[in-house]
Design an enzyme around this catalytic site. Structure first.
Site, PDB file in Angstrom:
ATOM      1  N   ASP A 240     -22.675 -64.834  42.399  1.00  0.00           N
ATOM      2  CA  ASP A 240     -22.502 -66.253  42.659  1.00  0.00           C
ATOM      3  C   ASP A 240     -21.035 -66.580  42.408  1.00  0.00           C
ATOM      4  O   ASP A 240     -20.343 -65.867  41.684  1.00  0.00           O
ATOM      5  CB  ASP A 240     -23.409 -67.054  41.729  1.00  0.00           C
ATOM      6  CG  ASP A 240     -23.219 -68.546  41.889  1.00  0.00           C
ATOM      7  OD1 ASP A 240     -23.206 -69.004  43.037  1.00  0.00           O
ATOM      8  OD2 ASP A 240     -23.071 -69.244  40.870  1.00  0.00           O
TER       9      ASP A 240
ATOM     10  N   ASP B  46     -25.328 -67.650  37.217  1.00  0.00           N
ATOM     11  CA  ASP B  46     -25.471 -68.405  35.975  1.00  0.00           C
ATOM     12  C   ASP B  46     -26.329 -69.655  36.097  1.00  0.00           C
ATOM     13  O   ASP B  46     -26.602 -70.322  35.110  1.00  0.00           O
ATOM     14  CB  ASP B  46     -24.094 -68.811  35.440  1.00  0.00           C
ATOM     15  CG  ASP B  46     -23.417 -69.843  36.336  1.00  0.00           C
ATOM     16  OD1 ASP B  46     -23.720 -69.869  37.546  1.00  0.00           O
ATOM     17  OD2 ASP B  46     -22.590 -70.624  35.826  1.00  0.00           O
TER      18      ASP B  46
ATOM     19  N   ASP C  54     -29.700 -69.443  40.944  1.00  0.00           N
ATOM     20  CA  ASP C  54     -29.488 -67.993  41.033  1.00  0.00           C
ATOM     21  C   ASP C  54     -30.687 -67.197  40.528  1.00  0.00           C
ATOM     22  O   ASP C  54     -30.765 -65.986  40.734  1.00  0.00           O
ATOM     23  CB  ASP C  54     -28.253 -67.585  40.209  1.00  0.00           C
ATOM     24  CG  ASP C  54     -26.987 -68.231  40.710  1.00  0.00           C
ATOM     25  OD1 ASP C  54     -26.812 -68.300  41.937  1.00  0.00           O
ATOM     26  OD2 ASP C  54     -26.172 -68.681  39.885  1.00  0.00           O
TER      27      ASP C  54
ATOM     28  N   ASN D 234     -41.064 -20.533  34.931  1.00  0.00           N
ATOM     29  CA  ASN D 234     -41.952 -19.906  33.958  1.00  0.00           C
ATOM     30  C   ASN D 234     -43.393 -19.853  34.453  1.00  0.00           C
ATOM     31  O   ASN D 234     -44.092 -18.843  34.330  1.00  0.00           O
ATOM     32  CB  ASN D 234     -41.904 -20.663  32.627  1.00  0.00           C
ATOM     33  CG  ASN D 234     -40.708 -20.251  31.792  1.00  0.00           C
ATOM     34  OD1 ASN D 234     -40.045 -19.263  32.095  1.00  0.00           O
ATOM     35  ND2 ASN D 234     -40.422 -21.014  30.754  1.00  0.00           N
TER      36      ASN D 234
ATOM     37  N   ASP E  80     -38.692 -27.715  24.575  1.00  0.00           N
ATOM     38  CA  ASP E  80     -38.562 -29.167  24.465  1.00  0.00           C
ATOM     39  C   ASP E  80     -37.587 -29.550  23.357  1.00  0.00           C
ATOM     40  O   ASP E  80     -36.754 -30.453  23.513  1.00  0.00           O
ATOM     41  CB  ASP E  80     -39.931 -29.803  24.187  1.00  0.00           C
ATOM     42  CG  ASP E  80     -40.831 -29.774  25.416  1.00  0.00           C
ATOM     43  OD1 ASP E  80     -40.300 -29.622  26.532  1.00  0.00           O
ATOM     44  OD2 ASP E  80     -42.068 -29.868  25.248  1.00  0.00           O
TER      45      ASP E  80
END
Length: 929
Positions: free
Chosen positions: A415, A677, A681, A745, A774
């Protein structure tokens, strides 16, 4: 827009259009009667359907209204407020301000005395309260159920269930904990979004002064109905949509709707404008009166107001974010790979006449092994670290995934007012009739603004702020107040006993009252040549988006103590005051930085095209074309999407058109950010992948935004983009590592399980392998990234991820196969030795390759890995080797390895790493479009 194709509608004969007296107060009147059953179009006309038919009352020739009805049911005409009273009424157009006020009063069944109390109560029962209705909030179970439908989440839940049933309590606990955290954060964020519409509803007026039955009274705003007459004074919020019935210098701040900081002057004359922003007689809910007073006629209330459509947009579910879409596609990809491998292994085992239950459990274990169970944790930690870095720059991140979306953003829509500009009117210049700077112009304008007795506009405040000279030597004598017909204000002041009339107002109004121009203290006749010069000055400033006020004077007789309108003649033009909403100081630099990062900036403003063009030029944006709201209103969504990529400036657009532009960009597969703002908007902020607001924004804009800039520093946007890309790069690292390693794997295990007379790894060894891998990746969120990873936006490219997974996974399986051959043919390994040797080779290759595929560069040219990643990876590898070869190995079914075998595994690992480094260059290439 959905078009309703009903054969009965197409075949309706105009001969069926006959008069009918309405039998229901809520009957919808469009001046015709449609005699066919309306079941098929009930979704659009449900509130107006009575007794199995749509009742439409004839006023005159019915034929012209047939296309209007078709437009209504097909969605091209919104249902206006219709009032059925003792007299006949017809439909109101969406542009109701184009009708004369007398016609609107008649159509709404009202007059100068307003509605009667009984009639107002009847209409309140029909139309409901004048407030935006809250959307129905989902229950907690509904919110959880919607998220479980995500393929990745569903797959992880299945994996958790399989782990729990198989006795792997550790994996079950990890997956459930990670999912619980992720779902909790999502649900909390959705709850915040639900509060956005409530903030909007609470931002309007509480009470209004209404005229009912000729008597003034103060009632709650929610009790207003179409046809009510409301009095407005300075400082009042406009409670609903309507038109001006009376105006006494009424000025309205419409920045909420248009984004324009200058007050709009309102009159009671009908207006032909198509755009609400151009309607000089229309008033809209949520705007505020900043000067004068007047009366308005309420036309639309509640959710039917333009303000209400904003709340409706905010109450709707936000479109999926870029991160959600990417993870969803990744989940589907992994699901396909999992199903393929699982079914392949299960069928192969059954063909080999392996025990069915053992084959099924082994296939399920493979499926669990393919799931990236730590992906939610990696994403959460990575995004949280990004949010902490942004917080250090005084940026509040309300939605963690917005960090990712900001990094993937390739288009930023902003804006103008309050975002690129300061959202305050300043005096930019004060020039004489030749266009030269003139302090005399400012001094006289300052006297006029200081001495006026009425309401001071934002322009007056800008003049007073620019000149601090006192008025001690001057005495105020009289004043001719501002009015809309004259469009000027005159003050009679005296210094040393010499009265001077000082007039200030619209240039065309002042020039019409001038006979001369003052140049260097001398008066020159205002001839045609000077008229052309003055017009050129006005056009130049107007083209650059400035607002002008003209200043003129006239010496008055020494005995004159009062002034009247007739005295505003024969004035001498002194010059012009030039006003602007200045761009923020760092706006141009911020846009340059964003452009260098591959982010295209577009301006979406409700202000005039000339103003938008000027501000764009001031901040370094150039565009050959501006698309206006009127032009957008003529475009279908498809037509808008076809043009939106090539246009960077949009002017005079309303909130819904901003939303349409964002949606069109999303349709073009752009990752879109929007920064604004104002309340106007909020729909665009809600629709964008990442919504950004700024300090000082309205509560509604802040509530709708995903992140808020607390400091008036736009440079943090570029820093945020870099942070988002760093975050996404690390998420992609885990995805690439996890999917390729798991696929390799599981592929190796599937093939080995078919040809080996024993399991290649015991179930406990598989779970230990997964757990250690992991753990090795928990340092990824802390890792550094290469410069090229932040230079351009990167999206979730499933083709690249699939190619990386298959290529790198296949190479891993190839070296696993080499390990199998060495173990079986060279070392003649039994089950325990085979399982131990492959476990060590597998854990070493999949952990050490992390340091290669974490970067596109050669390992010694890439950024040094973070200490956390080094510690987690090498620590997990050390634990794996110790558990396999140490005294606890027998607990997991391992055995000791000879030194020769250890050296062989080390050589295989080194060769694999070299092959992986060569292959990653091909695997990371972007595929052709």
């Amino acid at each position: 827009m959905t078009k309703i194709n009903d054969p009965r509608l197409e075949q309706a004969d105009k001969s069926t259009l006959v008069p009918l007296r309405p039998s229901s107060p809520a009957a919808f009147s469009l001046s015709v009667l449609i005699s066919f059953d309306t079941q098929a179009i009930e979704t659009r006309t449900n509130s107006f359907k009575r007794h199995g038919r749509l009742e439409l009352h004839q006023r005159a020739d019915p034929v012209p209204f047939y296309p209007l009805f078709r437009s209504f049911v097909q969605g091209r005409v919104r249902a206006p407020a219709m009032i059925q009273d003792s007299h006949e009424t017809v439909a109101l157009p969406a542009e109701f301000w184009q009708l004369p006020k007398d016609v609107l009063l008649y159509k709404l069944g009202s007059d100068a005395n307003g509605l009667s109390q009984s009639e107002a109560e009847r209409r309140l029962a029909i139309f409901g309260s004048n407030r935006v209705e809250a959307s129905k909030s989902r229950s907690i179970l509904q919110k959880i159920g919607r998220r479980v439908l995500n393929p990745l989440v569903a797959m992880l839940l299945v994996a958790a269930a399989a782990s729990g049933l198989g006795g792997d309590v550790g994996s079950f606990a990890i997956i459930v904990a990670v999912l619980a955290l992720s779902l909790t954060l999502d649900i909390v964020q959705e709850h915040r979004a639900e509060l956005t519409a409530e903030a909007l509803r609470d931002s309007v007026a509480i009470e209004a002064d209404v005229v009912r039955g000729g008597v003034d009274s103060s009632i709650p705003v929610k009790a207003l109905v179409p046809g009510d007459i409301v009095k407005l004074r300075t400082g009042d919020l406009v409670p609903a949509d309507g038109i001006v019935l009376e105006s006494r210098e009424l000025q309205v701040n419409e920045a909420l709707m248009t984004g324009e900081p200058f007050p709009a002057f309102k009159t009671d004359a009908a207006c032909t404008a198509k755009s609400p922003a151009e309607a000089t007689n229309a008033l809209f809910a949520g705007t505020s009166t900043v000067g004068g007073s007047g009366k308005m006629l309420i036309v639309e209330t509640g959710s039917r107001t333009r303000f209400g459509t904003i709340a409706a947009a905010l109450a709707a579910n936000a479109p999926p974010t870029a991160l959600e879409l990417g993870v969803r596609r990744l989940g589907l990809l992994i699901l396909r790979l999992t199903l393929f491998l699982t079914l392949f292994v299960l069928m192969a085992h059954l063909v080999a006449q392996r025990p069915p239950m053992e084959s099924f459990l082994f296939a399920v274990a493979l499926a669990v092994g393919l799931t990236p169970e730590l992906l939610p944790m990696v994403m959460t930690v990575t995004l949280a670290r990004g949010a902490l870095r942004m917080a250090a720059r005084r940026v509040i991140v309300k939605r963690l995934s917005a960090i990712h979306d900001l990094g993937g953003m390739d288009t930023l829509c902003v804006d103008k007012t309050g975002t690129l500009t300061e959202a305050r009117i300043t005096l930019a210049a004060h020039v004489d009739p030749k266009g030269r700077d003139s302090d005399r112009v400012l001094a006289l304008a300052h006297l006029n603004s200081s001495f006026q007795a009425g309401f001071r506009s934002a322009l007056d405040e800008a003049i007073l702020a620019a000149n601090h000279d006192g008025t001690d030597s001057w005495v105020r004598l009289s004043e001719v107040p501002f009015d809309f017909e004259r469009r000027c204000l005159s003050v009679l002041a005296a210094r040393n006993g010499e009265p001077v009339l000082i007039s200030k107002g619209a240039p065309e109004a002042i020039l019409a009252r001038c006979a001369a121009v003052e140049i260097d203290g001398l008066a020159h006749a205002l001839d045609e040549d000077w008229q052309q010069k003055l017009t050129a000055i006005q056009d130049r400033y107007a083209h650059d988006g400035f607002r002008l006020l003209a200043v003129a004077t006239k010496s008055m007789p020494l005995t004159q103590k009062t002034v009247v309108i007739d005295d505003e003649a024969g004035l001498t033009l002194i010059g012009f005051c030039v006003f602007a909403d200045p761009p923020k100081q760092d706006a141009a630099e911020a846009i340059t930085s964003l452009t260098s990062l591959g982010v295209r900036v577009k301006i979406l403003s409700g202000d005039h095209a000339a103003v938008v063009s000027h501000v764009a030029g001031a901040v370094g944006l150039r565009s050959n074309r501006i698309l206006t709201g009127v032009e957008i209103s003529e475009l279908t969504d498809a037509a808008l999407a076809a043009q939106v990529d090539d246009i960077d400036l949009f002017a005079r657009i309303d909130p819904d058109q901003k939303r349409r532009i964002i949606a069109a960009l999303r349709h073009r597969n752009r990752v879109v950010g929007f920064m604004g703002d104002g309340v106007n908007d909020a729909p665009a902020i809600h629709t964008a992948h990442v919504g950004i607001s700024v300090t000082g924004a309205t509560e509604v804009a802040r509530a709708a935004a995903d992140m808020i800039l607390l400091a008036a520093d736009l440079s943090v946007l570029a820093a945020g983009v870099r942070e988002g890309r760093r975050t996404f790069a690390n998420i992609l690292k885990y995805v690439r590592m996890g999917t390729s390693s798991n696929f390799g794997n599981m592929l190796s295990m599937a093939l080995a399980s078919i040809v080996l007379p024993f399991l290649p790894l015991l179930p406990l060894q598989i779970l230990l392998n997964n757990l250690l891998y992991d753990l090795s990746e928990v340092g990824i969120p802390f890792d550094e990234v290469d410069q090229e990873d932040v230079e351009r936006p990167e999206a979730w490219d499933m083709r690249t991820i699939l190619r990386f997974t298959i290529l790198m996974g296949t190479i891993s399986s190839l070296f696993d196969a080499i390990t199998f051959l060495v173990l079986l043919k060279v070392f003649h390994a039994d089950a325990a030795l085979f399982q131990t040797g492959w476990f060590v080779e597998s854990i070493a290759t999949q952990i050490l390759v992390i340091f290669l595929i974490r970067s596109r560069r050669l390992p010694w040219r890439a950024n040094r890995p973070h200490a956390t990643l080094i510690a987690s990876s090498l620590g997990a590898l050390g634990v794996g080797v110790v558990l396999a070869l140490g005294p606890w190995g027998r607990l997991f079914g391992f055995t000791t390895l000879s030194m020769t075998l250890m050296v062989t595994i080390l050589a295989i690992t080194a060769t694999y790493l070299a092959a992986a480094e060569a292959a990653k260059r091909v695997a990371l290439l972007s595929p052709p479009n």
